[in-house]
Design an enzyme around this catalytic site. Structure first.
Site, PDB file in Angstrom:
ATOM      1  N   HIS A 129       0.873  -1.184   0.000  1.00  0.00           N
ATOM      2  CA  HIS A 129       0.000   0.000   0.000  1.00  0.00           C
ATOM      3  C   HIS A 129       0.906   1.228   0.000  1.00  0.00           C
ATOM      4  CE1 HIS A 129      -2.831   2.917   1.793  1.00  0.00           C
ATOM      5  NE2 HIS A 129      -3.813   2.077   1.513  1.00  0.00           N
ATOM      6  N   ASP A 206       3.101  -4.675   7.971  1.00  0.00           N
ATOM      7  CA  ASP A 206       1.868  -3.901   7.849  1.00  0.00           C
ATOM      8  C   ASP A 206       0.713  -4.891   7.974  1.00  0.00           C
ATOM      9  OD1 ASP A 206      -0.450  -2.761   6.920  1.00  0.00           O
ATOM     10  OD2 ASP A 206       0.374  -2.028   5.033  1.00  0.00           O
ATOM     11  N   GLN A 209      -4.512  -5.408   6.779  1.00  0.00           N
ATOM     12  CA  GLN A 209      -5.526  -6.309   6.220  1.00  0.00           C
ATOM     13  C   GLN A 209      -5.576  -7.653   6.932  1.00  0.00           C
ATOM     14  OE1 GLN A 209      -7.860  -5.640   4.148  1.00  0.00           O
ATOM     15  NE2 GLN A 209      -7.146  -3.561   3.754  1.00  0.00           N
ATOM     16  N   LYS A 232     -10.329  -1.517  10.558  1.00  0.00           N
ATOM     17  CA  LYS A 232     -10.465  -2.644   9.644  1.00  0.00           C
ATOM     18  C   LYS A 232     -10.753  -3.935  10.416  1.00  0.00           C
ATOM     19  CE  LYS A 232      -7.298  -0.742   6.176  1.00  0.00           C
ATOM     20  NZ  LYS A 232      -8.169   0.042   5.307  1.00  0.00           N
ATOM     21  N   CYS A 370      -4.825   2.463  -3.631  1.00  0.00           N
ATOM     22  CA  CYS A 370      -3.572   2.970  -3.038  1.00  0.00           C
ATOM     23  C   CYS A 370      -2.398   2.039  -3.291  1.00  0.00           C
ATOM     24  CB  CYS A 370      -3.720   3.214  -1.538  1.00  0.00           C
ATOM     25  SG  CYS A 370      -4.825   4.552  -1.181  1.00  0.00           S
TER      26      CYS A 370
END
Lengths: 412, 144
Positions: A129, A206, A209, A232, A370
């Protein structure tokens, strides 16, 4: 972590907990398939926000009155719940931020300022991202370091042989996502972390998700940093965490200056507060952090494995349904995936598809998500993205497929 | 047809769709399909209308003091939207275009079915058309 045994989820009961799902959009029942952007909030999270403002609102940590005490306790309780959620060794390894973007910026900026030098290399992947690209570019520009990119295969899996060739004594940081927000691919982060450690690099994951979908055990992974987004994972917007190994965080300089992060201030010299407060300058987003606790409990009660099983079923059903429509092409077909599916229809722009689906009350995301370098990798400008959450149903995927089919019939 | 007359005709046509969102969007796409494509060589950076999320290419020429527009887009809905503007403005003089009051969008409830982002893009297209009108007007004034 106590996870309930694998069970069939009671979807009706789950959906009842999400007030937003029960509405008509453009004359049709809402079909919310934009969960990778943000997922919806169960009533208990919304209630926690209201309850906090109606009963406990006060600034935390420095007050001696009852409300300040209650607010502080609730805020710190989320830190403990989060510690257990990702199995962090120490509670002070959990730093609250505004979200994953800030978590990555904090990590890259503070670690980078202290440890990255000219000529050093930072490895990211081709499916990051923008939030896990730009902060590293900033620190590289500042320090004269270099970014290297792990390539990916056509189906959307990282090329680990290429990764190994990129690693060297110059590698200072490896920053990759646990799961891609575009392709949905789940990356073999354990392997990536171990290989990076062999050359003495630190690893930032990261987890934007992954936090709602995959089990996370930062000690077993042995990652140096892990970033989590609240919104999220059924929690409020505007908060997230940076997990960092204590010994690393202790060596890193503060990211922002202000209240809370100090021990003593004189005009000549300031001494900083202990972890985690050193990195939490200013009044934090107390209410949202407090409500995040309920989101974590919601996930724990359902059981991540049960959530993942349901979402995997939805994903494979969606892939099957969508790919059977003429002209629809799926992008991102890795073997291991979270519940995100990109698709394009040759000759029809993704904006038109998104707009048409919206007239039927179906919410999907369109654009580059993104991840512009990733879109370039596939030679496309953008895609439609359907992403599924625990409350989605196969019937909703049928409606999606029906909508897409209609558009194809009309425009082709 | 005058600009208000064309707008009224558009309002009448849209009223037949009875507020059905899906039919309305299909109808707009259909309008777009009827608008001829511009040449590939005209799809240049210079001809792009700035401020639209989709790509919109627009050109204008002056014939006998009347302006004629050509436009294209990479998305079907936007192409349909720009076709409405072309229908309204084509064959009008620079002054008439500059002073035109566009009310049909509100009457057909456009923002409701195209959303805020596309509405902003639509405003950018109108601005570009008025900008062409102003340029032709100024050109003429300098020449005389």
């Amino acid at each position: 972590m106590n996870t309930p045994a694998a069970i069939e989820l009671n979807l009706e009961k789950i959906r009842k907990q999400f007030p937003v799902l029960h509405q008509q959009v453009n004359g049709n029942p809402l079909v919310y398939l934009d969960n990778a952007a943000t997922n919806q909030k169960p009533k208990r999270v919304i209630d926690a926000l209201t309850r906090y403002y109606e009963h406990d609102n006060a600034n935390i940590h420095r007050g001696i009155h009852t409300l300040a005490e209650r607010a502080t306790k609730a805020y710190e309780e989320t830190r403990h719940t989060m510690q257990r959620f990702i199995n962090a060794k120490h509670v002070e390894e959990i730093i609250f931020t505004r979200g994953v973007t800030e978590s990555i910026n904090l990590g890259s900026s503070s670690y980078g300022r202290a440890f990255v030098k000219a000529g050093d290399e930072i490895i990211i992947s081709g499916m990051e991202h923008h939030s896990n690209i730009v902060p590293w570019q900033l620190i590289c520009e500042e320090k004269g370091a270099i970014i290297k990119v792990i390539p990916l295969s056509e189906v959307g899996e990282l090329d680990l042989d290429a990764y190994q060739k990129l690693l060297s004594g110059k590698t200072k940081v490896v920053a990759v996502n646990h799961a891609s927000n575009s392709l949905g691919s789940i990356n073999p982060i354990k392997e990536i972390i171990d290989l990076a450690h062999q050359v003495g690099a630190v690893v930032l994951i990261d987890g934007a998700q992954s936090s709602a979908h995959l089990p996370i055990d930062v000690q077993a992974l042995d990652c140096d940093f892990y970033c989590i987004s609240s919104h999220k994972m059924y929690g409020p917007t505007g908060t997230g965490i940076l997990y960092g190994k204590k010994e690393l965080l202790e060596k890193m300089p503060p990211y922002m200056g202000g209240g809370e992060m100090i021990k003593d201030v004189t005009f000549e010299k300031t001494t900083y507060n202990d972890l985690p407060y050193k990195f939490e300058a200013g009044t934090p987003n107390i209410a949202d952090v407090v409500a995040l606790n309920e989101a974590i409990l919601f996930i724990n009660e359902l059981g991540k494995e049960n959530i993942a099983n349901h979402e995997a079923e939805l994903l494979s059903y969606a892939a099957k349904k969508l790919s059977s429509i003429p002209s629809v092409r799926l992008i991102g077909t890795a073997r291991e995936k979270v519940s995100v599916q990109l698709f394009v229809i040759d000759g029809i722009h993704h904006f038109d598809i998104g707009q048409m689906l919206d007239t039927r009350g179906i919410a999907v995301r369109t654009g580059h998500h993104c991840t512009q370098p990733l879109m370039e990798r596939y030679g496309i400008e953008g895609t439609v993205r359907a992403s599924f959450s625990v409350y989605n149903t196969k019937e909703e995927i049928d409606l999606l497929a029906e909508g897409v089919e209609r558009i194809v019939k009309f425009l082709k | 047809m005058s600009i208000p007359q064309t707008q009224d005709a558009i309002i009448d046509e849209f009223s037949l769709l009875d507020g059905d969102m899906e039919m309305t969007v299909f109808y707009i796409m259909e309008l777009g399909q009827k608008l001829p494509d511009i040449k590939e060589s005209d799809r240049t950076e210079d001809n792009i209308v700035k401020g639209c999320q989709s790509k919109v290419w627009m050109m204008a020429r002056l014939e006998n003091d009347k302006i004629y527009f050509e436009a294209d887009s990479n998305t079907a809905i936007t192409k349909g939207l720009v076709s409405l503007l072309i229908r309204i403005f084509n064959g009008q003089s620079p002054d008439v275009i500059l002073n035109a009051d566009l009310y049909f969008m509100k009457k057909i409830g456009m923002e409701r079915f195209i959303g805020t982002q596309r509405s902003n893009g639509f405003a950018a297209m109108i601005k570009q058309m008025k900008f062409y009108a102003l340029a032709f007007k100024t050109q003429k004034e300098i020449a005389s």
